[in-house]
Design an enzyme around this catalytic site. Structure first.
Site, PDB file in Angstrom:
ATOM      1  N   GLY A  40      64.985  23.965  28.320  1.00  0.00           N
ATOM      2  CA  GLY A  40      63.876  23.483  27.520  1.00  0.00           C
ATOM      3  C   GLY A  40      63.789  21.973  27.454  1.00  0.00           C
ATOM      4  O   GLY A  40      62.692  21.396  27.461  1.00  0.00           O
ATOM      5  N   THR A  41      64.939  21.312  27.390  1.00  0.00           N
ATOM      6  CA  THR A  41      64.954  19.854  27.317  1.00  0.00           C
ATOM      7  C   THR A  41      64.344  19.236  28.564  1.00  0.00           C
ATOM      8  O   THR A  41      63.556  18.281  28.489  1.00  0.00           O
ATOM      9  CB  THR A  41      66.398  19.343  27.133  1.00  0.00           C
ATOM     10  OG1 THR A  41      66.901  19.817  25.872  1.00  0.00           O
ATOM     11  CG2 THR A  41      66.456  17.827  27.146  1.00  0.00           C
ATOM     12  N   ASN A  46      61.993  23.337  14.696  1.00  0.00           N
ATOM     13  CA  ASN A  46      63.291  23.986  14.887  1.00  0.00           C
ATOM     14  C   ASN A  46      64.182  23.939  13.654  1.00  0.00           C
ATOM     15  O   ASN A  46      65.105  24.751  13.510  1.00  0.00           O
ATOM     16  CB  ASN A  46      64.033  23.346  16.066  1.00  0.00           C
ATOM     17  CG  ASN A  46      64.204  21.858  15.905  1.00  0.00           C
ATOM     18  OD1 ASN A  46      63.218  21.122  15.748  1.00  0.00           O
ATOM     19  ND2 ASN A  46      65.435  21.378  15.947  1.00  0.00           N
ATOM     20  N   GLN A  95      60.490  27.431  19.742  1.00  0.00           N
ATOM     21  CA  GLN A  95      60.816  28.227  18.564  1.00  0.00           C
ATOM     22  C   GLN A  95      59.734  29.243  18.198  1.00  0.00           C
ATOM     23  O   GLN A  95      59.884  29.984  17.226  1.00  0.00           O
ATOM     24  CB  GLN A  95      61.050  27.297  17.374  1.00  0.00           C
ATOM     25  CG  GLN A  95      62.251  26.384  17.499  1.00  0.00           C
ATOM     26  CD  GLN A  95      63.576  27.106  17.341  1.00  0.00           C
ATOM     27  OE1 GLN A  95      63.643  28.180  16.751  1.00  0.00           O
ATOM     28  NE2 GLN A  95      64.638  26.515  17.852  1.00  0.00           N
ATOM     29  N   THR A 134      67.328  23.884  43.423  1.00  0.00           N
ATOM     30  CA  THR A 134      67.204  25.302  43.764  1.00  0.00           C
ATOM     31  C   THR A 134      67.029  26.131  42.498  1.00  0.00           C
ATOM     32  O   THR A 134      67.843  26.047  41.572  1.00  0.00           O
ATOM     33  CB  THR A 134      68.443  25.793  44.524  1.00  0.00           C
ATOM     34  OG1 THR A 134      68.612  24.983  45.699  1.00  0.00           O
ATOM     35  CG2 THR A 134      68.289  27.247  44.932  1.00  0.00           C
ATOM     36  N   CYS A 151      71.194  20.894  18.274  1.00  0.00           N
ATOM     37  CA  CYS A 151      71.244  19.914  19.362  1.00  0.00           C
ATOM     38  C   CYS A 151      71.804  18.579  18.903  1.00  0.00           C
ATOM     39  O   CYS A 151      72.177  17.744  19.714  1.00  0.00           O
ATOM     40  CB  CYS A 151      69.845  19.718  19.946  1.00  0.00           C
ATOM     41  SG  CYS A 151      69.166  21.224  20.664  1.00  0.00           S
TER      42      CYS A 151
END
Length: 431
Positions: free
Chosen positions: A77-78, A166, A204, A262, A370
């Site tokens: 996600g980051t 979040n 979220q 990849t 996080c």
């Protein structure tokens, strides 16, 4: 075994941080475990892997109501957040920086975004590559769509407002923000596919709210597999076909020259399965009601047993106690995600509470996972609190707030035990 020697089971109450892969996700990933070859190779194994990847991409596209070539797989996600921000900026610079009258691009965001968005924007601002408008949220963690409209100007290229926060679970009015942006474009003779673009971090939201893109009206959207019972280190970026972005790093040119590296076939299948499951699940109102009712009962018991405790975000203490306002049972109309509680426990450091609860068998977090190991206070709680309190008091509140996030698998008896333990710890070790 005597009662004294009986060990209580551990109870996980941090689903906003990490969800465990569902049985179906695990099953679907196992099916392709031995087919996880490089999809860019032209021999048979590579072609088979490419077909599997395309099927996963198509499944995600159908779930979001978009075209398959508008989906880009990212490592997490980051990285998806970074691709949206840097991608829009890089394309703008490539096509405008040679102009004699180059105008510094402008980005609008809120002061309670996830750090994956906020820190990248602050970095670019510090480097002098963009100018930024930081929108203030209200005391419930909600951004006013009218405030977005007020900040729009000629050089605005991107608006970034997350769908569900979040830390406090506040649900932003994404549809109305989109409407305001479109109205501004119309009034300023901008094509619907021209700047500014609207981006939302929806990590979220997948477990509780529809992600159908046409309904939301966004141009870009990020998702994270580990938040929706999918695999860790998996994510996607949705980007409308006519929205142009450029890569922010280079390599083999995978994902149509936008995101090199990849692609992990197994995790892509897992993410596609998880997203489809999550969006099908929210159609079952009974599941959402169950999570909501458990959360509401938990909150009621915490406020009853610990008189000093305060809820952060939607529904202040007076609203909670009022029979007329109460807490809405229909979460579709609510402004807080069903499983979230952010609770302030005065004069008790949140990191110490997390440790003491852990020792008793409960897993909760201090703000965002996080940044849970950081010595800094939560910027989200601070920015919400400063609507009512002075700066130092807001910092103190931010350092004394814990996040509890549940799902339907959590049992009522475990939540009752949690409240008992929380109360015991709070009054025994309160500073």
């Amino acid at each position: 075994m005597s009662k004294e020697n009986k060990k209580e089971k551990r109870v996980y109450l941090d689903f906003a941080s990490q969800t465990m892969m569902s049985k179906k996700v695990i099953s679907e990933m196992k099916k392709v475990q031995n087919l996880n070859f490089n999809p860019n190779n032209i021999y048979q194994e590579g072609l088979d892997a490419e077909n599997i990847l395309n099927e996963a991409r198509l499944k995600i596209a159908r779930t979001l109501g978009v075209r398959e070539y508008e989906i880009y797989f990212t490592g997490n996600g980051t990285l998806s957040c970074a691709l949206a921000i840097f991608g829009i900026l890089n394309f703008y610079k490539e096509n405008n920086s040679k102009n004699k009258e180059y105008i510094l691009p402008h980005i609008i965001t809120s002061n309670i975004e996830h750090v994956a968005v906020l820190e990248n924007i602050k970095y670019l601002e510090k480097k002098g590559e963009i100018e930024v408008s930081y929108l203030e949220c209200d005391e419930f963690g909600i951004v006013n769509p009218d405030d977005v409209a007020k900040e729009l100007k000629e050089n605005t290229i991107l608006i970034s407002v997350m769908y569900v926060n979040n830390e406090v679970g506040s649900i932003q009015d994404i549809k109305n923000i989109s409407k305001k942006i479109k109205e501004w474009k119309k009034n300023n003779n901008r094509d619907v596919f021209s700047y500014p673009y609207f981006y939302t971090d929806a990590a979220q939201a997948g477990n509780y709210l529809s992600l159908y893109v046409d309904m939301l009206g966004v141009d870009l959207l990020s998702l994270n597999g580990s938040k929706i019972y999918g695999p860790k280190s998996s994510g996607i970026l949705f980007k409308k076909e006519k929205v142009h972005i450029s890569p922010f790093y280079f390599g083999g040119g995978q994902e149509r020259n936008i995101f090199s590296g990849t692609v992990d076939i197994e995790k892509s299948v897992g993410l596609a399965t998880a997203l489809e499951e999550a969006q099908n699940k929210i159609k079952n109102i009974k599941i959402l009601e169950s999570i909501s009712n458990k959360r509401n009962n938990l909150l009621e018991n915490i406020l009853k047993e610990i008189k000093e405790a305060k809820l952060i975000g939607s529904w202040n203490e007076n609203e909670w106690k009022s029979e007329k306002s109460g807490i809405p049972r229909d979460e579709r109309e609510a402004k807080r995600a069903p499983g979230n509680i952010s609770i302030h426990l005065p004069d008790f450091p949140s990191d110490e509470m997390v440790i003491r609860l852990d020792q008793k068998g409960f897993a909760v977090s201090a703000g965002s996972a996080c940044s849970a190991k950081s010595d800094e206070f939560s910027h989200v709680i601070f920015n919400i609190s400063k609507n009512k309190f002075k700066k130092e008091e807001s910092k103190k509140i931010a350092r004394e707030t814990i996040r509890i996030s549940i799902d339907d698998s959590v049992e009522e008896k475990d939540l009752e035990r949690f409240v008992k333990v929380l109360k015991e710890i709070y009054y025994k070790f309160k500073k």
